[in-house]
Design an enzyme around this catalytic site. Sequence first.
Site, PDB file in Angstrom:
ATOM      1  N   GLY A 197     -71.039 -62.622  14.347  1.00 44.20           N
ATOM      2  CA  GLY A 197     -70.223 -61.439  14.112  1.00 44.20           C
ATOM      3  C   GLY A 197     -70.451 -60.913  12.702  1.00 44.20           C
ATOM      4  O   GLY A 197     -71.522 -61.120  12.115  1.00 44.20           O
ATOM      5  N   ARG A 198     -69.440 -60.250  12.151  1.00 46.37           N
ATOM      6  CA  ARG A 198     -69.614 -59.646  10.820  1.00 46.37           C
ATOM      7  C   ARG A 198     -69.935 -60.706   9.767  1.00 46.37           C
ATOM      8  O   ARG A 198     -70.807 -60.519   8.921  1.00 46.37           O
ATOM      9  CB  ARG A 198     -68.353 -58.880  10.429  1.00 46.37           C
ATOM     10  CG  ARG A 198     -68.027 -57.694  11.347  1.00 46.37           C
ATOM     11  CD  ARG A 198     -66.741 -57.028  10.895  1.00 46.37           C
ATOM     12  NE  ARG A 198     -66.338 -55.945  11.766  1.00 46.37           N
ATOM     13  CZ  ARG A 198     -65.522 -56.087  12.804  1.00 46.37           C
ATOM     14  NH1 ARG A 198     -65.025 -57.289  13.087  1.00 46.37           N
ATOM     15  NH2 ARG A 198     -65.183 -55.056  13.559  1.00 46.37           N
ATOM     16  N   ILE A 199     -69.200 -61.821   9.798  1.00 47.00           N
ATOM     17  CA  ILE A 199     -69.432 -62.875   8.816  1.00 47.00           C
ATOM     18  C   ILE A 199     -70.777 -63.538   9.062  1.00 47.00           C
ATOM     19  O   ILE A 199     -71.544 -63.788   8.126  1.00 47.00           O
ATOM     20  CB  ILE A 199     -68.285 -63.900   8.839  1.00 47.00           C
ATOM     21  CG1 ILE A 199     -66.979 -63.240   8.370  1.00 47.00           C
ATOM     22  CG2 ILE A 199     -68.621 -65.100   7.957  1.00 47.00           C
ATOM     23  CD1 ILE A 199     -65.757 -64.119   8.502  1.00 47.00           C
ATOM     24  N   ARG A 253     -71.964 -64.908  22.666  1.00 49.34           N
ATOM     25  CA  ARG A 253     -71.811 -64.735  24.119  1.00 49.34           C
ATOM     26  C   ARG A 253     -72.874 -63.797  24.676  1.00 49.34           C
ATOM     27  O   ARG A 253     -73.290 -63.903  25.820  1.00 49.34           O
ATOM     28  CB  ARG A 253     -70.410 -64.203  24.433  1.00 49.34           C
ATOM     29  CG  ARG A 253     -69.330 -65.261  24.363  1.00 49.34           C
ATOM     30  CD  ARG A 253     -67.955 -64.691  24.561  1.00 49.34           C
ATOM     31  NE  ARG A 253     -67.561 -63.817  23.451  1.00 49.34           N
ATOM     32  CZ  ARG A 253     -66.356 -63.288  23.320  1.00 49.34           C
ATOM     33  NH1 ARG A 253     -65.434 -63.505  24.227  1.00 49.34           N
ATOM     34  NH2 ARG A 253     -66.070 -62.524  22.282  1.00 49.34           N
ATOM     35  N   SER A 254     -73.342 -62.863  23.849  1.00 49.92           N
ATOM     36  CA  SER A 254     -74.411 -61.946  24.270  1.00 49.92           C
ATOM     37  C   SER A 254     -75.245 -61.599  23.045  1.00 49.92           C
ATOM     38  O   SER A 254     -74.759 -61.671  21.910  1.00 49.92           O
ATOM     39  CB  SER A 254     -73.830 -60.672  24.900  1.00 49.92           C
ATOM     40  OG  SER A 254     -72.953 -60.033  23.992  1.00 49.92           O
ATOM     41  N   ILE A 273     -67.388 -72.934   8.425  1.00 49.37           N
ATOM     42  CA  ILE A 273     -66.455 -72.052   7.713  1.00 49.37           C
ATOM     43  C   ILE A 273     -65.510 -71.361   8.684  1.00 49.37           C
ATOM     44  O   ILE A 273     -64.791 -70.439   8.313  1.00 49.37           O
ATOM     45  CB  ILE A 273     -67.199 -70.975   6.898  1.00 49.37           C
ATOM     46  CG1 ILE A 273     -68.036 -70.086   7.823  1.00 49.37           C
ATOM     47  CG2 ILE A 273     -68.051 -71.594   5.817  1.00 49.37           C
ATOM     48  CD1 ILE A 273     -68.404 -68.765   7.210  1.00 49.37           C
ATOM     49  N   ARG A 281     -63.278 -72.642  12.121  1.00 43.65           N
ATOM     50  CA  ARG A 281     -62.046 -73.351  12.434  1.00 43.65           C
ATOM     51  C   ARG A 281     -62.368 -74.835  12.518  1.00 43.65           C
ATOM     52  O   ARG A 281     -63.361 -75.233  13.108  1.00 43.65           O
ATOM     53  CB  ARG A 281     -61.448 -72.881  13.760  1.00 43.65           C
ATOM     54  CG  ARG A 281     -60.817 -71.503  13.717  1.00 43.65           C
ATOM     55  CD  ARG A 281     -59.523 -71.508  12.901  1.00 43.65           C
ATOM     56  NE  ARG A 281     -58.867 -70.221  12.929  1.00 43.65           N
ATOM     57  CZ  ARG A 281     -59.105 -69.236  12.093  1.00 43.65           C
ATOM     58  NH1 ARG A 281     -60.029 -69.384  11.150  1.00 43.65           N
ATOM     59  NH2 ARG A 281     -58.448 -68.098  12.173  1.00 43.65           N
ATOM     60  N   GLU A 337     -55.315 -79.205   9.216  1.00 40.30           N
ATOM     61  CA  GLU A 337     -55.170 -78.946   7.778  1.00 40.30           C
ATOM     62  C   GLU A 337     -53.698 -78.939   7.379  1.00 40.30           C
ATOM     63  O   GLU A 337     -52.862 -78.427   8.112  1.00 40.30           O
ATOM     64  CB  GLU A 337     -55.772 -77.576   7.434  1.00 40.30           C
ATOM     65  CG  GLU A 337     -57.269 -77.486   7.610  1.00 40.30           C
ATOM     66  CD  GLU A 337     -57.784 -76.074   7.313  1.00 40.30           C
ATOM     67  OE1 GLU A 337     -57.006 -75.244   6.781  1.00 40.30           O
ATOM     68  OE2 GLU A 337     -58.940 -75.804   7.613  1.00 40.30           O
ATOM     69  N   HIS A 392     -60.510 -74.758   2.352  1.00 40.98           N
ATOM     70  CA  HIS A 392     -60.296 -73.507   3.088  1.00 40.98           C
ATOM     71  C   HIS A 392     -60.209 -72.319   2.116  1.00 40.98           C
ATOM     72  O   HIS A 392     -59.218 -71.590   2.059  1.00 40.98           O
ATOM     73  CB  HIS A 392     -59.019 -73.591   3.936  1.00 40.98           C
ATOM     74  CG  HIS A 392     -59.019 -72.632   5.087  1.00 40.98           C
ATOM     75  ND1 HIS A 392     -58.392 -72.895   6.289  1.00 40.98           N
ATOM     76  CD2 HIS A 392     -59.564 -71.395   5.250  1.00 40.98           C
ATOM     77  CE1 HIS A 392     -58.551 -71.876   7.120  1.00 40.98           C
ATOM     78  NE2 HIS A 392     -59.252 -70.958   6.494  1.00 40.98           N
ATOM     79  N   ILE A 393     -61.296 -72.098   1.382  1.00 38.13           N
ATOM     80  CA  ILE A 393     -61.313 -71.059   0.343  1.00 38.13           C
ATOM     81  C   ILE A 393     -62.280 -69.924   0.685  1.00 38.13           C
ATOM     82  O   ILE A 393     -62.710 -69.191  -0.208  1.00 38.13           O
ATOM     83  CB  ILE A 393     -61.677 -71.655  -1.029  1.00 38.13           C
ATOM     84  CG1 ILE A 393     -63.037 -72.369  -0.986  1.00 38.13           C
ATOM     85  CG2 ILE A 393     -60.581 -72.599  -1.513  1.00 38.13           C
ATOM     86  CD1 ILE A 393     -63.566 -72.766  -2.351  1.00 38.13           C
ATOM     87  N   GLY A 394     -62.604 -69.762   1.963  1.00 32.67           N
ATOM     88  CA  GLY A 394     -63.596 -68.776   2.354  1.00 32.67           C
ATOM     89  C   GLY A 394     -63.361 -67.381   1.793  1.00 32.67           C
ATOM     90  O   GLY A 394     -64.277 -66.723   1.322  1.00 32.67           O
TER      91      GLY A 394
END
Length: 309
Positions: A146-148, A168-169, A226, A228, A257, A275-277
């Site tokens: 995706g975007r990330i 998925r595609s 990064i 879940r 967490e 968890h500092i993304g």
Amino acid sequence: MPTDMEMALRERFSVSLNESDALLSSDEIARNATGANVLFVTATEKIDANVFRALSPTLRTVATLSVGFDHIDLAIARAMGIEVLHTPDVLSDACSEVALMLLLNACRRGYEADQMVRSGKWNGWAPTQLLGIGLVGKRIGIFGMGRIGQAIAVRARAFGMKIHYHNRSPLAPALAQDAIYHSSLKELCRNSDVLMIAAPGTVELKGALDHAHLNALPRGSVVVNISRGDIVNDDALIGALTEGHVFAAGLDVFANEPNIDERYRKLHNVFLSPHIGSATHETRNAMGQLLIEGLAALRRGERPSNLLS
């Protein structure tokens, strides 16, 4: 919340804050937010049916300082007519930067290097000291393009890495930019020297990176997460790291967490971060502003782009 965001909220709302920053249970959230029209939360707060029912009919909107929304029961929100806002787009750069930080530290044994210097055990340069993995020519498999994921690919290309991915595609060619698509996670694992987990958190993906998928990775590979924490089967990853099938891991997210699996703390081939993304001043303020603008649009009768339900 960041100071600028709290100031902006106070200018527009009568605000009640969780001053202790403690992680609140669903029952505590419901008690503390009684009478609220808007509930500002983060990915650490579980907003379930009990919260929605307890705060109904006053609650109109939930605004979450996160891209992910698996902590919110969207089906109940929709059924009760409660709007849910999130923060897509604005944190892609910050998260991808942390992804590369984790990748570099895992490949180049960043934790061990830091500990060697801090402990006073460094006796000087040596030709075989802390040999790691170079990135040029290595295949990075991005699970979740995706975007990330796409922002990670841009940065990985700059390090000379070859991009593979699983969604998925497949992406449109203009977005894929010659990245190689794999129709299954296992096939991606087989073709990844580095597996980068950037998939959205969903119930279906819980435990997806299990023994079978880790075994499909080439021996000596690296795993970075990064996304879940519960996408990773901790027993499987810790076993692979201990046995040496996985050379190293870089983890910014964890199941349960902040109560992470204690075995990670004892492994020298894992680089851990809390968890500092999205943890930059610019990004957190942009996330807050996006939510505030979304709330303003809703009150004008408009549909903001970051509305989920």
